[in-house]
Design an enzyme around this catalytic site. Structure first.
Site, mmCIF file in Angstrom:
data_model
loop_
_atom_site.group_PDB
_atom_site.id
_atom_site.type_symbol
_atom_site.label_atom_id
_atom_site.label_comp_id
_atom_site.label_asym_id
_atom_site.label_seq_id
_atom_site.Cartn_x
_atom_site.Cartn_y
_atom_site.Cartn_z
ATOM 1 N N GLY A 1 0.879 -1.396 -0.108
ATOM 2 C CA GLY A 1 -0.011 -0.098 -0.058
ATOM 3 C C GLY A 1 0.827 1.353 0.068
ATOM 4 N N ASN A 2 0.123 2.883 -0.043
ATOM 5 C CA ASN A 2 1.379 3.812 0.566
ATOM 6 C C ASN A 2 0.485 4.473 1.009
ATOM 7 O OD1 ASN A 2 -0.931 5.274 -0.628
ATOM 8 N ND2 ASN A 2 -0.655 4.146 -2.687
ATOM 9 N N TYR A 3 1.018 5.894 1.616
ATOM 10 C CA TYR A 3 0.583 6.228 2.586
ATOM 11 C C TYR A 3 -0.498 7.154 2.429
ATOM 12 C CZ TYR A 3 4.820 5.266 5.418
ATOM 13 O OH TYR A 3 5.550 4.236 6.321
#
Ligand code: CTP
Length: 401
Positions: free
Chosen positions: A210-212
Site C-alpha cells: 500500500g502507500n501512505y
C-alpha cells in the site's frame, strides 16, 4: 474571517457530558459572526449552566415552554422560523430518539419540529448506546428525514471505555457548518467522479502492498464539489475518513482493479472526473489464499505485475468529459507533469509540490500548481486541503463555461 456573518443559528444542547464543549462551539459560532440562540434541555442544564451560555451568546437561554418568573410563553414556532440552521450538539440517545419519533416534550424538540431550516446533529454517547440497534434505527430515520448527522468519532469516552461515541470536536462542527453555508449552485446538474486514497494490493489474506495516502485531498474535493451542487461519486481506497456530505455516493474499494471497475461504471455517466487516488503501480502477481508461513520460506522474491492505469483507461474514452489528474514528481516537476497530462489525456493536472513541508501525504495542507492543457498555469501558496479543493474546482468550472 467572519464566515458566518449574519447567520441565525439555533444551538440545541441536550444532557450529555460533551455539553461542556458546547460553550466553546458557541464561542466559535459567535467569533465567526453568527447570531446564536441557545435552546437547552432540562438535563442539559445539569451539565452546563445557562449563565455561561447566555454570557457567550449575548441572549437569554431558552429551556422551558414558559419563563419561570414572568410566565411568558417561549414560541418554538418563532424560533424555528428565525433559524437559518439548527445544530444540536451534543445530541444524546434520548434526544435522537425523541426527534426520530416526534416526542415533543421539551422546548428543544418542539423547536426542532417547527424548524424550517436545515438541521445538523452531533451525537455523543457511550459506545454501547451508539451501537444499539434502536439508536442506529433512529439515526437512519433522522437521515431519511433530511437531518445531517455529524458522525461521532472513536476515542476515550467519559466512561473511560474506548470506542465510537465521542462528539466531534467543536472545530470540526464549525467546519461542517461553514461548509453548509458556503454551498453554491455553480456545479448544479454536473456529475463528478472523484477517486481518492491509496490502493491495497493483497499478498495474502493478512498482508498487502500500500502507500501512505490519507485520502484527505480527494475527500475535500468531493465535499467541495457536493457543496457546489454537483452529484458526486467518490471511489475511495482504504481510508479512515467519514464523508461529511450525505449526498456523496461513496464506493469503498481496496485494490487498483476494484477502483478501475467502480470508476469505469461511474465515468460513463459523469461530466468530469478528478483522479486524486494514489494508485499502486504494481500488485503481486499472485495473492496467496492462506497466510504465507515464515518457516516455509527462507527469504522470498515477490513478483509484481503492472496495475491498470485508471487515468489512462478513462482518458482513452473520455470524449467531451473533463479529466483532471494529479502529479507528484521528485525531479523535472513541471515538465514531467505536462508530459503526464498529455500522455493520460488530462485537461488539467494538479502538481503537488514536494519542496514544501506543508504539502503531501497525511497533511491537512497542500501546495499545488494547476496546469491546464491550453498551457495556462497558476501557482498557489500552501493552503488547507479544503481551500486547495476550492481552487481546483474553480479551475474545473472554467471548462464548463
Ligand atoms: N493514476 C491512475 N492509475 C494508476 C496510476 C496513476 O489513475 N495506475 C492517476 C493518479 O490518480 C494521478 C495520475 O494518474 O491522477 C498520475 O499518477 P502518478 O502516480 O504520478 O502517475 P504514474 O503514471 O504512476 O507515473 P509515475 O511513473 O510518475 O509513478
Amino acid at each position: 474571517m467572519q464566515s458566518l456573518k449574519g447567520k441565525h443559528i439555533v444551538l440545541g444542547i441536550s444532557g450529555g457530558i460533551a455539553a461542556y464543549k458546547s460553550a466553546y462551539l458557541l464561542r466559535l459560532f459567535i467569533k465567526a459572526g453568527a447570531e446564536v440562540q441557545v435552546v437547552i434541555t432540562p438535563n442539559g442544564k445539569e451539565f452546563i449552566t445557562p449563565a455561561t451560555l447566555a454570557a457567550l451568546s449575548g441572549k437569554p437561554v431558552v429551556s422551558e415552554f414558559f419563563a419561570a418568573n414572568t410566565g411568558e410563553w417561549h414560541s418554538h414556532v418563532d424560533l424555528g422560523l428565525w433559524s437559518d440552521l439548527m445544530v444540536i450538539a451534543p445530541a444524546t440517545a434520548s434526544t435522537i430518539g425523541k426527534m426520530a419519533n416526534g416526542v415533543a416534550d421539551n422546548m428543544l424538540i418542539t423547536t426542532y419540529l417547527s424548524a424550517k431550516s436545515h438541521v445538523m446533529i452531533a451525537p455523543a454517547m457511550d459506545l454501547d448506546m451508539w451501537a444499539h440497534p434502536s439508536t442506529q434505527r433512529n439515526i437512519s430515520t433522522l437521515q431519511k428525514d433530511g437531518v445531517e448527522i455529524i458522525m461521532p468519532s472513536s476515542g476515550e469516552l467519559a466512561s473511560h471505555l474506548v470506542g465510537k461515541g465521542r462528539m466531534q470536536e467543536p472545530d470540526e462542527i464549525l467546519r461542517r457548518v461553514e461548509l453548509y453555508f458556503s454551498q453554491k449552485e455553480s456545479l448544479k446538474g454536473k456529475k463528478i467522479l472523484v477517486t481518492a486514497g491509496p490502493t491495497y494490493e493483497n499478498i495474502d489474506p493478512v498482508r498487502f502492498i500500500g502507500n501512505y495516502s490519507s485520502g484527505k485531498m480527494g475527500f475535500a474535493i468531493a465535499e467541495e464539489a457536493a457543496a457546489r451542487g454537483a452529484d458526486v461519486t467518490l471511489v475511495t481506497g482504504p481510508v479512515s475518513l467519514d464523508t461529511a456530505c450525505q449526498s456523496i455516493r461513496r464506493i469503498d474499494v481496496r485494490s487498483a482493479r476494484q477502483m478501475l471497475d467502480a470508476a469505469e461504471i461511474a465515468f460513463e455517466e459523469c461530466d468530469a472526473a478528478i483522479l486524486s487516488a494514489a494508485v499502486a503501480d504494481y500488485a503481486p502477481e499472485e495473492c496467496h489464499d492462506s497466510k504465507i508461513k515464515r518457516e516455509k520460506t527462507d527469504g522470498m522474491i515477490l513478483k509484481l505485475v503492472k496495475n491498470p492505469d485508471i487515468a489512462a483507461t478513462l482518458g482513452a474514452k473520455k470524449k467531451d468529459k473533463v479529466l483532471v489528474g494529479f502529479a507528484l514528481e521528485t525531479d523535472h516537476e513541471h515538465d514531467n507533469a505536462v508530459e503526464k497530462m498529455k500522455k493520460k489525456s488530462f485537461d488539467m493536472i494538479v502538481l503537488n509540490s514536494l519542496q514544501n513541508p506543508l504539502a503531501g501525504f497525511n497533511k491537512d495542507t497542500n501546495q499545488v500548481c494547476i496546469i491546464k492543457k491550453d498551457g495556462s498555469e497558476t501557482e498557489y501558496p500552501a493552503k488547507s486541503k479544503r481551500e486547495v479543493a476550492s481552487d481546483i474546482l474553480d479551475n474545473l468550472e472554467d471548462f464548463f463555461k
